[in-house]
Write an enzyme that holds these catalytic residues in place. Structure first.
Site, PDB file in Angstrom:
ATOM      1  N   ASP A  97      -4.014  -8.041  22.944  1.00 41.08           N
ATOM      2  CA  ASP A  97      -3.192  -9.167  23.396  1.00 41.08           C
ATOM      3  C   ASP A  97      -3.981 -10.464  23.265  1.00 41.08           C
ATOM      4  O   ASP A  97      -5.170 -10.463  22.960  1.00 41.08           O
ATOM      5  CB  ASP A  97      -2.782  -8.964  24.859  1.00 41.08           C
ATOM      6  CG  ASP A  97      -3.992  -8.809  25.770  1.00 41.08           C
ATOM      7  OD1 ASP A  97      -4.535  -9.834  26.220  1.00 41.08           O
ATOM      8  OD2 ASP A  97      -4.413  -7.657  26.033  1.00 41.08           O
TER       9      ASP A  97
ATOM     10  N   ASP B 167      -4.446 -12.521  25.874  1.00 39.79           N
ATOM     11  CA  ASP B 167      -4.643 -12.942  27.255  1.00 39.79           C
ATOM     12  C   ASP B 167      -3.425 -13.792  27.654  1.00 39.79           C
ATOM     13  O   ASP B 167      -2.303 -13.429  27.313  1.00 39.79           O
ATOM     14  CB  ASP B 167      -5.977 -13.675  27.418  1.00 39.79           C
ATOM     15  CG  ASP B 167      -6.448 -13.688  28.862  1.00 39.79           C
ATOM     16  OD1 ASP B 167      -6.555 -12.609  29.459  1.00 39.79           O
ATOM     17  OD2 ASP B 167      -6.702 -14.785  29.391  1.00 39.79           O
TER      18      ASP B 167
END
Length: 290
Positions: free
Chosen positions: A209, A211
């Site tokens: 991801d 974040d």
């Protein structure tokens, strides 16, 4: 020449390798408690392997509660000569997209309250963490990513946060401003403990991801992470299949001499050393303690 024993710390699915011969399982008792789970021993391309799921099978151990000391001690006790960490992380860089890997070369430790050393009152030791990973093993991991067709970055700085909550937007922006590349919850104190145990260590961080700084992606959550983890796991196994034959059954020592860092790390006078602590260090520091 010594035989290679590569320990792999990561998800329980990593040892689902075609051609892997599982030879034993180990439930190890250490002076620091039990490790995260049963350790699976196997052989692939002539290399002896040890697999340990960091969070336990079924992912039931929180990052803050992983028994890091027991894990490293158990692997050392079983004869590990090198340690490869495979872990998920978030990215602070646009180009380091979900699904890509980063071979970590530096850490910033923002964890708190985790026991981070085997040593302490009764036997003090100071090992250098200036270069926290093994350059030789890391180079082989990066080459294996390329050979397996996995997009990877040759180096990166890993910000280790406490968790288990994901970070705030302010923290995410701060860490980006600091020049961090990826963020995770398990890199420390694992790397520190491996160094104290004189085990060359490398980390292959699998990005899941962005974040929460990346506005188009929105805030990170478990659902978004799980979507990427399956593909990352397949790529991690492909990387391992490419890596293990390049390591080979005959061990090549670390170019930095990590196997002997305790020679110059112990500072407590022999007559002040605590016998009880010395006994706990039989596996980790037995080479220098006798």
């Amino acid at each position: 020449m010594a035989r290679t024993v590569l320990a792999v710390i990561g998800g329980s699915g990593l040892y689902d390798l075609e051609g892997l011969e599982v030879t034993a399982t180990h439930d190890v008792d250490t002076p620091w408690g039990a490790p995260s789970d049963t350790i699976v021993e196997g052989e692939y391309a002539g290399v002896r392997l040890l697999f340990l799921p960091r969070h336990g099978r079924g992912h039931f151990i929180s990052p803050s509660e992983v028994p890091y000391r027991a894990n490293i001690d158990a692997l050392k006790r079983l004869g590990a000569t090198d340690v490869l960490s495979i872990s998920s992380c978030g990215s602070f860089r646009e180009e380091m997209a979900p699904g890509t890997f980063v071979v970590v070369d530096q850490y910033v430790d923002r964890t708190k309250g985790r026991p981070s050393s085997f040593f302490g009152t009764g036997l003090v030791a100071h090992v250098s963490m200036a270069q926290p990973v093994c350059e030789g093993l890391s180079a082989k991991v990066f080459a294996a990513c390329e050979a397996a067709g996995v997009t990877a970055f040759e180096r990166g700085t890993y910000l280790a946060m406490e968790g288990p909550q994901f970070g705030t937007l302010a923290e995410s922006n701060l860490y980006r401003a600091w020049g961090m590349d990826v963020v995770g919850m398990t890199g420390m104190p694992e790397a520190k403990l491996a160094r104290e145990a004189e085990l060359p260590y490398a980390c292959c961080a699998m990005i899941t991801d962005y974040d929460c700084w990346h506005e188009p992606s929105g805030a990170v959550d478990v659902a978004s992470v799980l979507k990427v983890m399956g593909r990352n796991g397949e790529n991690a196994r492909a990387m391992l299949r490419a890596l293990i034959p390049t390591i080979g059954p005959e061990r090549t020592p670390s170019p930095a001499g990590i196997e002997h860092v305790l020679d110059t790390a112990l500072i407590t006078a022999p007559d002040k050393r605590d016998p009880a602590l010395l006994a706990k260090l039989d596996a980790v520091a037995g080479r220098v303690l006798g």
